[in-house]
Design a protein around this motif. Sequence first.
Motif, PDB file in Angstrom:
ATOM      1  N   ARG B 217       0.824  -1.201   0.000  1.00 56.89           N
ATOM      2  CA  ARG B 217       0.000   0.000   0.000  1.00 56.89           C
ATOM      3  C   ARG B 217       0.861   1.255   0.000  1.00 56.89           C
ATOM      4  O   ARG B 217       0.400   2.321  -0.362  1.00 56.89           O
ATOM      5  CB  ARG B 217      -0.917   0.019   1.223  1.00 56.89           C
ATOM      6  N   VAL B 218       2.105   1.106   0.449  1.00 51.72           N
ATOM      7  CA  VAL B 218       3.012   2.252   0.489  1.00 51.72           C
ATOM      8  C   VAL B 218       4.203   1.959  -0.410  1.00 51.72           C
ATOM      9  O   VAL B 218       4.822   0.900  -0.313  1.00 51.72           O
ATOM     10  CB  VAL B 218       3.503   2.522   1.924  1.00 51.72           C
ATOM     11  N   GLY B 219       4.485   2.888  -1.319  1.00 51.40           N
ATOM     12  CA  GLY B 219       5.669   2.773  -2.165  1.00 51.40           C
ATOM     13  C   GLY B 219       6.604   3.938  -1.894  1.00 51.40           C
ATOM     14  O   GLY B 219       6.229   4.901  -1.207  1.00 51.40           O
ATOM     15  N   PHE B 220       7.810   3.829  -2.402  1.00 48.32           N
ATOM     16  CA  PHE B 220       8.780   4.889  -2.157  1.00 48.32           C
ATOM     17  C   PHE B 220       9.242   5.481  -3.475  1.00 48.32           C
ATOM     18  O   PHE B 220       9.421   4.758  -4.468  1.00 48.32           O
ATOM     19  CB  PHE B 220       9.970   4.347  -1.367  1.00 48.32           C
ATOM     20  N   LEU B 221       9.397   6.762  -3.430  1.00 51.37           N
ATOM     21  CA  LEU B 221       9.747   7.509  -4.623  1.00 51.37           C
ATOM     22  C   LEU B 221      11.016   6.955  -5.263  1.00 51.37           C
ATOM     23  O   LEU B 221      12.041   6.785  -4.595  1.00 51.37           O
ATOM     24  CB  LEU B 221       9.941   8.981  -4.244  1.00 51.37           C
ATOM     25  N   ARG B 222      10.928   6.679  -6.551  1.00 48.68           N
ATOM     26  CA  ARG B 222      12.059   6.214  -7.362  1.00 48.68           C
ATOM     27  C   ARG B 222      12.691   4.936  -6.828  1.00 48.68           C
ATOM     28  O   ARG B 222      13.875   4.702  -7.015  1.00 48.68           O
ATOM     29  CB  ARG B 222      13.104   7.326  -7.523  1.00 48.68           C
ATOM     30  N   ARG B 223      11.938   4.150  -6.120  1.00 46.53           N
ATOM     31  CA  ARG B 223      12.426   2.827  -5.710  1.00 46.53           C
ATOM     32  C   ARG B 223      11.495   1.762  -6.259  1.00 46.53           C
ATOM     33  O   ARG B 223      10.278   1.899  -6.205  1.00 46.53           O
ATOM     34  CB  ARG B 223      12.492   2.723  -4.179  1.00 46.53           C
ATOM     35  N   THR B 224      12.092   0.706  -6.785  1.00 48.30           N
ATOM     36  CA  THR B 224      11.301  -0.312  -7.465  1.00 48.30           C
ATOM     37  C   THR B 224      10.299  -0.953  -6.512  1.00 48.30           C
ATOM     38  O   THR B 224      10.638  -1.326  -5.392  1.00 48.30           O
ATOM     39  CB  THR B 224      12.235  -1.388  -8.040  1.00 48.30           C
ATOM     40  N   ALA B 225       9.082  -1.058  -6.993  1.00 50.99           N
ATOM     41  CA  ALA B 225       8.034  -1.742  -6.243  1.00 50.99           C
ATOM     42  C   ALA B 225       7.526  -2.905  -7.098  1.00 50.99           C
ATOM     43  O   ALA B 225       7.752  -2.934  -8.303  1.00 50.99           O
ATOM     44  CB  ALA B 225       6.903  -0.777  -5.917  1.00 50.99           C
ATOM     45  N   MET B 226       6.901  -3.851  -6.459  1.00 52.35           N
ATOM     46  CA  MET B 226       6.433  -5.039  -7.176  1.00 52.35           C
ATOM     47  C   MET B 226       4.941  -5.222  -6.942  1.00 52.35           C
ATOM     48  O   MET B 226       4.427  -4.911  -5.864  1.00 52.35           O
ATOM     49  CB  MET B 226       7.158  -6.301  -6.675  1.00 52.35           C
ATOM     50  N   VAL B 227       4.285  -5.735  -7.964  1.00 50.98           N
ATOM     51  CA  VAL B 227       2.906  -6.155  -7.795  1.00 50.98           C
ATOM     52  C   VAL B 227       2.821  -7.593  -8.318  1.00 50.98           C
ATOM     53  O   VAL B 227       3.351  -7.917  -9.376  1.00 50.98           O
ATOM     54  CB  VAL B 227       1.925  -5.210  -8.531  1.00 50.98           C
ATOM     55  N   ARG B 228       2.209  -8.453  -7.530  1.00 49.31           N
ATOM     56  CA  ARG B 228       2.056  -9.862  -7.904  1.00 49.31           C
ATOM     57  C   ARG B 228       0.622 -10.080  -8.379  1.00 49.31           C
ATOM     58  O   ARG B 228      -0.336  -9.782  -7.663  1.00 49.31           O
ATOM     59  CB  ARG B 228       2.376 -10.757  -6.713  1.00 49.31           C
ATOM     60  N   VAL B 229       0.494 -10.581  -9.591  1.00 49.99           N
ATOM     61  CA  VAL B 229      -0.819 -10.723 -10.228  1.00 49.99           C
ATOM     62  C   VAL B 229      -1.093 -12.210 -10.459  1.00 49.99           C
ATOM     63  O   VAL B 229      -0.254 -12.921 -11.022  1.00 49.99           O
ATOM     64  CB  VAL B 229      -0.864  -9.974 -11.573  1.00 49.99           C
ATOM     65  N   THR B 230      -2.256 -12.668 -10.030  1.00 52.06           N
ATOM     66  CA  THR B 230      -2.681 -14.041 -10.294  1.00 52.06           C
ATOM     67  C   THR B 230      -3.826 -14.016 -11.306  1.00 52.06           C
ATOM     68  O   THR B 230      -4.828 -13.329 -11.100  1.00 52.06           O
ATOM     69  CB  THR B 230      -3.149 -14.727  -8.998  1.00 52.06           C
ATOM     70  N   VAL B 231      -3.630 -14.744 -12.398  1.00 49.05           N
ATOM     71  CA  VAL B 231      -4.630 -14.787 -13.477  1.00 49.05           C
ATOM     72  C   VAL B 231      -5.267 -16.176 -13.480  1.00 49.05           C
ATOM     73  O   VAL B 231      -4.577 -17.191 -13.359  1.00 49.05           O
ATOM     74  CB  VAL B 231      -3.966 -14.494 -14.840  1.00 49.05           C
ATOM     75  N   ARG B 232      -6.609 -16.220 -13.614  1.00 47.90           N
ATOM     76  CA  ARG B 232      -7.327 -17.497 -13.623  1.00 47.90           C
ATOM     77  C   ARG B 232      -8.094 -17.636 -14.938  1.00 47.90           C
ATOM     78  O   ARG B 232      -8.642 -16.666 -15.445  1.00 47.90           O
ATOM     79  CB  ARG B 232      -8.303 -17.564 -12.446  1.00 47.90           C
ATOM     80  N   ARG B 233      -8.125 -18.850 -15.436  1.00 46.38           N
ATOM     81  CA  ARG B 233      -8.871 -19.129 -16.688  1.00 46.38           C
ATOM     82  C   ARG B 233      -9.888 -20.223 -16.401  1.00 46.38           C
ATOM     83  O   ARG B 233      -9.546 -21.269 -15.836  1.00 46.38           O
ATOM     84  CB  ARG B 233      -7.912 -19.542 -17.793  1.00 46.38           C
ATOM     85  N   LEU B 234     -11.154 -19.992 -16.794  1.00 42.08           N
ATOM     86  CA  LEU B 234     -12.218 -20.983 -16.614  1.00 42.08           C
ATOM     87  C   LEU B 234     -12.846 -21.296 -17.962  1.00 42.08           C
ATOM     88  O   LEU B 234     -13.108 -20.379 -18.764  1.00 42.08           O
ATOM     89  CB  LEU B 234     -13.311 -20.439 -15.672  1.00 42.08           C
TER      90      LEU B 234
END
Lengths: 275, 747
Positions: B217-234
């Motif tokens: 929820r908190v990121g830092f200026l000019r520092r790499t942040a990550m988001v993990r995405v889960t994709v589902r297929r039905l």
Amino acid sequence: MRDRGGTLPQPSEHDRRSVARTAITLACALLAAALAPHAMTPSTARALGESSLFDVRSVDHEGGNPRPRETAPRRLAWEVRKRTSIDTRLEPSRARLDDPSIFETPFLYWSGDAAFPPLSEPEIAGLRRFLGFGGFVLIDDASPDDDGFDTSIRRELSRAMPDAPLARLPAQHTVFRSFYLLQRPEGRVAGPDHLEGITLGDRVALVYSRHDLGGAWARDNLGTWEHSVTPGGEAQRERAIRLGVNLAMYSLCLDYKDDQVHAPFIMRRRGAAIP
Amino acid sequence: MSDARLALEIPGGVISALLIAAALVAVIVIGLRHLGVSDVRRRRALIALRVATALAALLVAIQPTWSGERLDQRPGRLAVLFDASRSGIVRTGEEEDARTRADEAEALAARWSGAQRERAPDVYTFGAALRPARLETLAEELAPIEDDTRLAAAIEAAAEGPAGDELGAVLVVSDGADLAGGALETATRLGLRVHAVALGAGASLRDDAIAEVRADRVGFLRRTAMVRVTVRRLGESAGEIPVALMRGEETLRETAVVVPEDGEATVDLAFTPDRLGRSVYRVVIPTAPGDAVPQNNERAFLVRVARDNLRVLLVAGQPSWDERFLRAFLTRDPTTDLISFFILRNTSDMTMAQPEELALIPFPTDELFHEHLGSFDVVLFQNFEYAPYQMAGYLPRIRDYVMRGGSFAMIGGPLSFSAAGYAETPIAEVLPVGVLPRGTAETQAITTDRFQPVLAEDASRHPLVALLPDARANAAAWAALSPLQGLNVTTDVRSGGQRLLQHPTRRDRSGAPLSVLVSGSAGRGRVMALMTDTSWRWGMTSGGQQGDASAYERFWDRALRWLSRDPALEPARIETDRESYGPSARMRIDASLADERYVPLGAREVTITVLGEADRPLASADVRTDGEGRARVELVAPDEPGGYRVVAVERGATDVLAEEVFVVESGGQELADPRPRPDVLRELAARTGGEIFEDPEQAPDLERFDATRVRSLGVVTERPFASPWAFLVLVALFGAEWILRRRWGAR
């Protein structure tokens, strides 16, 4: 000059020069004392109370000789006050390690020149807690040519801090440049070329010297040095005093001189530092 | 009685009973062998009496006991719970004109509302919470807008509803996609029969979805942040799905992930926030033809972008223990960038060395207080006298830095406050305490006694001194700390300042207690004054003597966070029940409002407003806070996906008391997994004695659902052989046999 053996050795050429210097120093000191009778007495402390002052508090314990250099703490306090902006207590106090008052001032000076029996469990617990809660201990072996005190100290430190053994401090450590730029540790004797210490987290909480620093600092009320310094004479004594000042400064400022802003200045001056 | 249980009250239970029975059988057998009566009828009578006596003796000895729960069954009320969660928008067929689950529910409601019945059911809709409804208008009112499906909470709330003790059964009309779980346990605990009509149960589902997004929820200026995405297929064969990370319409990252059929795959996307403040990011996958829930092909998340580290400038007039412990504290925290300068020598000190033999550097006043002052979050003057360092010209800059929103604290010592001559400087304009002119009697009369600081009135809620949440425990915690020594004498607490700690006995020239710790504000900045240089004693001295040194760290941690405006320490706060909502979802907003002194505002008229772009008000509610400054309101989230903020303003005023941000997503968590869960409803009905109908059109009229109310009357225990009568029967049987044997000549 005191000799632990009880007999006076034959004076060497160096000692004769030292005696002459001592005589001149004594004369100057007497003159100074006459002109400024309060020069060696505590001046009005600027601090808000004794809790703010830097107190070179000595460690007392049963057995051995915990007071081999009786005047050394007072001289160190005086030199620190004279040379730096640190407010010091000019009449240092003493305490046992099991005395709760050791937590009233975070600097302990532990000197000795003889073996001593094991400390009590409350003393061991007090030492452990003192170091753990932020205190700083300077241990000074006043008999580097004798292993009695050294053996006892290592035994007690391994009891108090079994997980943090004594280790050699690198020559680049901040204690050698916290105020003065120094190349190596020296005291009354040249001794080993390193200090040892116990590191807790990112700070050195305990420094152990086998150079008889107190022997180089000790000076009577008339200003006479109590022990000759070998082999470097008065220049070595000055470096011993500077190391004492550095250790006091380190205990108060920790790795302040490791801050990035100091690096270029210190690097530039390193080459010109005194040997 | 239900679940009747037999028990034996004889010590040893069944084993003892078997031993006694064996002994009695032996007595019977031995007795029969030596009966000595030849007449068959008399012999049979004696055998019968002997067996009856043994049986009676056995029963009296083992004391069989029957216990069970007595139940009362009578007609009860029926509560009908219609699922109003957003998964109701999912179609039950693949055709464009296929009905949605909500359509099925509406049709059912319409059919039920037309029927005549003796007793009207209690009707509700539910999602995150239960809401009363009317069957007659439900078909028009049932809007699938709730972001949650919390069946357990709905059943619990229905049981507490107006039907009260008369509630006999619950009928759930839902797809069963319960996000919270626990419905079966709740129904069982309440003893409720649950019937169910499953929505969308028979439909096949073809859907690509972003099942989960995990980002800080908190990121830092000019520092790499990550988001993990889960994709589902039905309902589609395995394949590659492109995943894009976007901010606004700008695509920041794009990658492809191979997803198995009816399975999930995860991918990490890196991004670098390049602007301070809050930013809404989106993760997007393409919408394939026939995708049943295109809304879940996009998820949004909010990142509050802060400076990477807290930047602190510490200037100390001389080395001392207070500075040493504060420096140690500040350097220990890796999120704090500390720039510190200690004055190690004065012009009057005799170093006995050439400059090149010293590790001293010039005090870079211009660099610190001219070039870089604005980059610091907090500036600390600790026992620092400005005059010897030609600092007078920089003091107005420090004042202006505070007025613009910077933070400044002055910490005591012989080189602080009055003794350092700050009374005549711009610094005095921002300090929260009055400073005496240099040379006045009090300036020299710095107290050096030991004292136990005490909490000032109304201060215990202030985060700087709230070591513990409870006011009495907090006061006790302060009283238990090691006393301080020495105090800079100051005068009145300035406007906007708040005395937090005070000397227990000494008074200032106005007669008020001598201040030890004062917080305050100046312009848009925060300021603090601590009039001692022995706060380290709360750490080492208290720790050494009492074993707990945490008060020191807690105090300075709070001080730094308060000075740097950590949102968690703001006096007034607004909290939304979630950070992300679906379009038009109901938002629950809690406000806890206090003034700058952390004293609750009390009962006030407050308006809470949802603001969109350019601060356009989209929804609002007027509310009156309670005595503690708290209030709760419900608002409807905006229709359009995006980032929004909700603010609280006192009615008639313009200053925002508190604000919070949230996002609106087109899909959200409720649609992340749109599969119906008839199995959940099936088990719920089966385990509670209810019925389930997996085709809504097959569901009978409400009258047909069993709403029998079963109530426990308690546990009943029967001990038939514990009465004196049982013993008398035993004696009578034994006596009768004895008399007859004597009379008939037997032994």
